[in-house]
Write an enzyme that holds these catalytic residues in place. Structure first.
Site, PDB file in Angstrom:
ATOM      1  N   SER A 260       0.976  -1.375  -0.087  1.00 14.22           N
ATOM      2  CA  SER A 260      -0.004  -0.449   0.430  1.00 14.22           C
ATOM      3  C   SER A 260       0.415   1.296  -0.083  1.00 14.22           C
ATOM      4  O   SER A 260       1.671   1.164   0.549  1.00 14.22           O
ATOM      5  CB  SER A 260      -1.464   0.503   1.131  1.00 14.22           C
ATOM      6  OG  SER A 260      -1.675   1.760   1.744  1.00 14.22           O
ATOM      7  N   CYS A 261       0.538   1.924  -0.782  1.00 10.28           N
ATOM      8  CA  CYS A 261       1.465   3.159  -0.556  1.00 10.28           C
ATOM      9  C   CYS A 261       0.596   4.453   0.830  1.00 10.28           C
ATOM     10  O   CYS A 261       2.184   5.073   0.963  1.00 10.28           O
ATOM     11  CB  CYS A 261       0.609   4.597  -1.502  1.00 10.28           C
ATOM     12  SG  CYS A 261      -1.184   4.982  -1.561  1.00 10.28           S
TER      13      CYS A 261
END
Length: 481
Positions: A260-261
């Site tokens: 995930s960013c």
């Protein structure tokens, strides 16, 4: 359903002309289906959105998608993808429930304004390999809820997962009597030429993934929503519950192997609690590397200045072995930690890593911690978000008014919270706008309203002309007329 094209469409990398023609055929079908669909009424739109959501949420289908995603991309953890596919879609349904997205949606008698929701048309959904099922379905559900058709451009690695997802969606459409041309995808092999052609020919682009794709979306000539680079930092203050903070950082840093960013890349710890916090992180399974081990890890993670696919979204144990740190791997670390003192290209650990590797900074106090984060974001990640672990609620507002961030996540597992969660009020999304700080045209979580046009009807009302003194009186009193 056979989502693969035949003949010339799959004959290697397309020329621009061939790509344009292949995409034009998809867009033509999408437009024909969308013109009927957008006038079918709210119930039809809600049914289509529900059908697409259930296609991924049903446990057996979800498990197949999660397993296939990891098998074919080599990124992440199948169990976490299973949870992400379900919870993110369930949360989106919660946000959409009862929302009117077609016809008259608001009336204000005082202003004489009536608002009418209108579809945007055909949406190009550009999606990443890190979430090859969850991100496409989020964009598909939002598109359908608003009366649009959607064509997905998956990453090459994520093609198989996206194809299976759309096969599942079409099966649900058959049950509901819906046109499968409302949801399509680019045929294999996925090429830059075809993706660019789709961006040019559709009515709206929603792009999540590499910054190259986001820049292409903005340059396509089509209205576009794209997201900025991730590189989240979290601050741990002296007033924080250190054990709770460490456990939440563990959950965030290790979920889906940090694909995930929104997963922390750095944690900035106030000096007064630096050693106790490191001890809590170690108790959660974090292993702090020494200077020599850090050097070996850096050489393994960055090859010719680029993140290595051998470390991206892999477990900490696998990464340690790739780096030749067998003695670390044998300890079965949950995540690796390295200490750092600077930010920028000369300090690669200050950037986004997409791996369960956490960079640790020491700061003299809260103000110094904010300065460290500001330096990190000047290098990478401006506009995205920041985590804060503190018992002083006012500190969150201080960060919100002083740092280039669109979200401040307080005392939560950051990667689970920033895209919406059931214990905070942010809307569920897998695409987070980073505002002008991140070179984006929006700073919220991408949601259904971004997939709508709004027509406003203005009826005449009684004229109300203000007196200039009512509006400029304060200015006149201070500076004269």
């Amino acid at each position: 359903m056979n989502v693969r094209a035949t003949g010339a469409e799959v004959a290697g990398e397309r020329t621009d002309g061939a790509a344009d023609r292949a995409v034009a055929a998809l867009v033509e079908k999408a437009r024909a289906a969308q013109r009927v669909f957008e006038n079918a009424g709210q119930e039809a739109l809600d049914t289509a959105a529900a059908a697409a959501a259930w296609a991924i949420m049903e446990p057996q289908r979800n498990r197949r998608l999660a397993d296939l995603s990891v098998r074919d991309t080599g990124l992440g953890n199948a169990d976490d993808k299973f949870r992400k596919n379900y919870r993110k879609t369930l949360g989106l349904l919660r946000d959409l429930h009862g929302q009117k997205t077609t016809g008259v949606i608001a009336r204000d008698d005082a202003s004489g304004i009536v608002e009418i929701a209108r579809a945007v048309g055909v949406v190009a959904a550009i999606t990443p390999s890190t979430n090859p099922a969850a991100t496409p379905v989020n964009k598909i559900v939002n598109s359908l809820k608003c009366g649009n058709a959607v064509i997905v451009a998956p990453s090459p690695k994520g093609y198989s997962s996206c194809a299976l997802l759309i096969e599942f969606i079409h099966a649900q459409f058959v049950k509901a009597g819906l046109d499968p041309d409302l949801v399509q995808m680019l045929p294999a092999p996925i090429s830059k030429a075809a993706t660019a052609a789709l961006m040019r020919q559709c009515d709206l682009v929603v792009a999540t993934g590499s910054q190259a794709n986001v820049r292409m979306a903005y340059a396509s000539g089509t209205p576009a929503f794209g997201v900025g680079a991730g590189n989240v930092a979290s601050i741990v203050t002296a007033s924080a519950n250190l054990r709770d903070a460490a456990q939440k950082i563990l959950r965030s840093k290790t979920f889906d192997n940090a694909t995930s960013c929104s997963s922390e890349n750095s944690v900035v710890i106030e000096a007064a609690v630096y050693q106790p916090m490191l001890a809590e992180l170690a108790a959660c399974g974090g292993v702090l590397l020494d200077a020599a081990q850090k050097t070996r890890l850096q050489a393994a993670m960055w090859v010719n200045g680029k993140l290595s696919e051998h470390c991206t979204a892999k477990s900490a144990e696998v990464i340690a072995r790739v780096a030749g740190l067998d003695e670390i791997a044998e300890r079965h670390p949950a995540f690796l930690m390295v200490e750092e003192s600077g930010a920028g290209s000369d300090y690669p650990f200050s950037g986004e890593k997409l791996a369960p590797v956490l960079t640790v900074y020491r700061a003299a106090n809260f103000a110094a911690a904010a300065d460290v984060v500001r330096d990190i974001y000047a290098y990478m990640g401006a506009g995205h978000s920041i985590g804060l672990h503190s018992s002083d609620a006012a500190q969150a507002v201080q960060l919100g008014v002083s740092l280039p961030v669109a979200r401040v996540i307080v005392n939560q597992a950051h990667c689970l919270a920033t895209g919406g969660n059931f214990d905070n009020g942010l809307p569920f999304s897998l695409s987070m706008g980073c505002g002008t700080w991140g070179r984006n045209n929006f700073s919220g979580n991408l949601g259904f309203r971004h997939y709508l046009n709004t027509t406003r009807v203005a009826y005449p009302i009684e004229e109300r002309v203000p007196d200039p003194d009512d509006l400029l009186g304060d200015f006149f009193a201070r500076f004269g007329r």
